[in-house]
Design an enzyme around this catalytic site. Structure first.
Site, PDB file in Angstrom:
ATOM      1  N   GLU A 296      -9.833  40.809  34.638  1.00  9.62           N
ATOM      2  CA  GLU A 296      -8.610  41.255  34.493  1.00  9.62           C
ATOM      3  C   GLU A 296      -7.945  41.633  35.823  1.00  9.62           C
ATOM      4  O   GLU A 296      -8.388  41.969  36.690  1.00  9.62           O
ATOM      5  CB  GLU A 296      -8.376  42.305  33.410  1.00  9.62           C
TER       6      GLU A 296
ATOM      7  N   ASP B 167     -15.064  41.445  26.317  1.00 15.24           N
ATOM      8  CA  ASP B 167     -15.770  42.761  26.266  1.00 15.24           C
ATOM      9  C   ASP B 167     -14.982  43.424  25.049  1.00 15.24           C
ATOM     10  O   ASP B 167     -14.973  44.548  24.876  1.00 15.24           O
ATOM     11  CB  ASP B 167     -15.007  43.630  27.565  1.00 15.24           C
ATOM     12  N   SER B 168     -14.182  42.800  24.300  1.00 10.97           N
ATOM     13  CA  SER B 168     -13.750  43.210  23.071  1.00 10.97           C
ATOM     14  C   SER B 168     -14.889  43.610  21.980  1.00 10.97           C
ATOM     15  O   SER B 168     -14.820  44.055  21.035  1.00 10.97           O
ATOM     16  CB  SER B 168     -12.908  42.017  22.120  1.00 10.97           C
TER      17      SER B 168
ATOM     18  N   GLU C 233      -2.201  37.526  27.672  1.00 16.29           N
ATOM     19  CA  GLU C 233      -2.235  38.387  26.392  1.00 16.29           C
ATOM     20  C   GLU C 233      -0.949  39.123  26.268  1.00 16.29           C
ATOM     21  O   GLU C 233      -0.667  39.818  27.226  1.00 16.29           O
ATOM     22  CB  GLU C 233      -3.607  39.140  26.559  1.00 16.29           C
TER      23      GLU C 233
END
Length: 267
Positions: free
Chosen positions: A114, A43-44, A181
């Site tokens: 996430e 989704d970056s 991350e």
């Protein structure tokens, strides 16, 4: 080349590190596919492709559109598509509906979401219904406001314990791999040694079972480049020079020359 599967990825735990890159378009997927193990349609893309300030504005439709373009070109790499913010947090049923739609419309082999212990029931719900799930702990961009910005995680003992707890919960819920991350190096190293599933680091540790970067960042095409990114090329400079040369040739009428024009016959 043999198509990699979820069991193939699981089997790489503690073995040859997994090579993972993001991809958002068919041309890029075609180039990357034989060179990587996993293509992540992250989704970056909201920030990289659409110029958004965060990933929060990304829709299911956007993920499906780009996921379809990438999965169509992937013949070797496992293709994973992110579930965007707001499309899975409400309930396990909502998450399954979103995941099923994305897998059906794109042809991808897995989805990523996430969250830690609070998402374990959702992950288990998806896995039990045949949806392979990649987890994501540590710095979670979809929670950027709640986390107070893009700050690395695991700074103290409590933070490290929370990430370990999250990672173990995601693993026990059935995730086949976990992205870590923005995690302190020693913490990421410790967590990797304690998990049964592969960890994929981004701003984490070389001890992780794989690494992922945003393709535009590692090619030097982005504006702001995070401190944990190594730019392996500076494609933006190549593009800039090519466009300058093109502009000069257009202005002095040397392009298109005869070889780039269709032949014609006088009547």
């Amino acid at each position: 080349m043999k198509r990699l599967t979820v069991p193939d990825i699981l089997a790489r735990k503690g073995d040859t590190p997994l090579v993972v890159l993001t991809a958002y378009t068919a041309p890029m997927a075609r180039i990357l596919d034989p060179l990587v193990d996993i293509l992540l349609v992250g989704d970056s893309l909201g920030m990289v492709v659409y110029g958004m300030e965060s990933t929060l504005g990304v829709s299911v439709e956007m993920m499906a559109r780009h996921g379809r373009a990438v999965a169509k070109e992937a013949k070797h790499a496992l293709t994973v598509v992110d579930l965007p913010f707001g499309s899975y947090q409400e309930s396990p049923a909502q998450a399954f509906a979103t995941a099923a739609r994305i897998m059906n419309e794109t042809g991808c082999q897995a989805v990523k979401l996430e969250g830690g212990i609070e998402m374990s029931d959702t992950i288990n719900f998806l896995v039990e219904r045949g949806v392979p799930v990649m987890g994501h702990v540590g710095l979670m961009p979809q929670r950027v406001h709640a986390m107070g910005g893009y700050k690395y995680q695991g700074r103290n003992e409590e933070g490290a314990e929370n990430i370990l707890r999250d990672a173990q919960s995601v693993q026990d819920a059935g995730a086949f791999s976990i992205v870590m991350e923005g995690v302190k190096e020693s913490v990421a190293r410790d967590i990797t040694s304690k998990l049964r599933v592969p960890t994929i680091g981004i701003g984490a540790s070389p001890a992780c079972d794989g690494q992922v970067l945003v393709i535009d960042d590692m090619l030097g095409m982005g504006g702001y480049i995070p401190s944990f990114v190594k730019s392996y090329a500076h494609i933006s400079q190549v593009i800039e020079q090519a466009v300058k040369t093109y502009g000069e040739e257009v202005k002095n009428r040397t392009f298109p020359s005869a070889e780039y024009c269709f032949p014609y016959k006088k009547k």
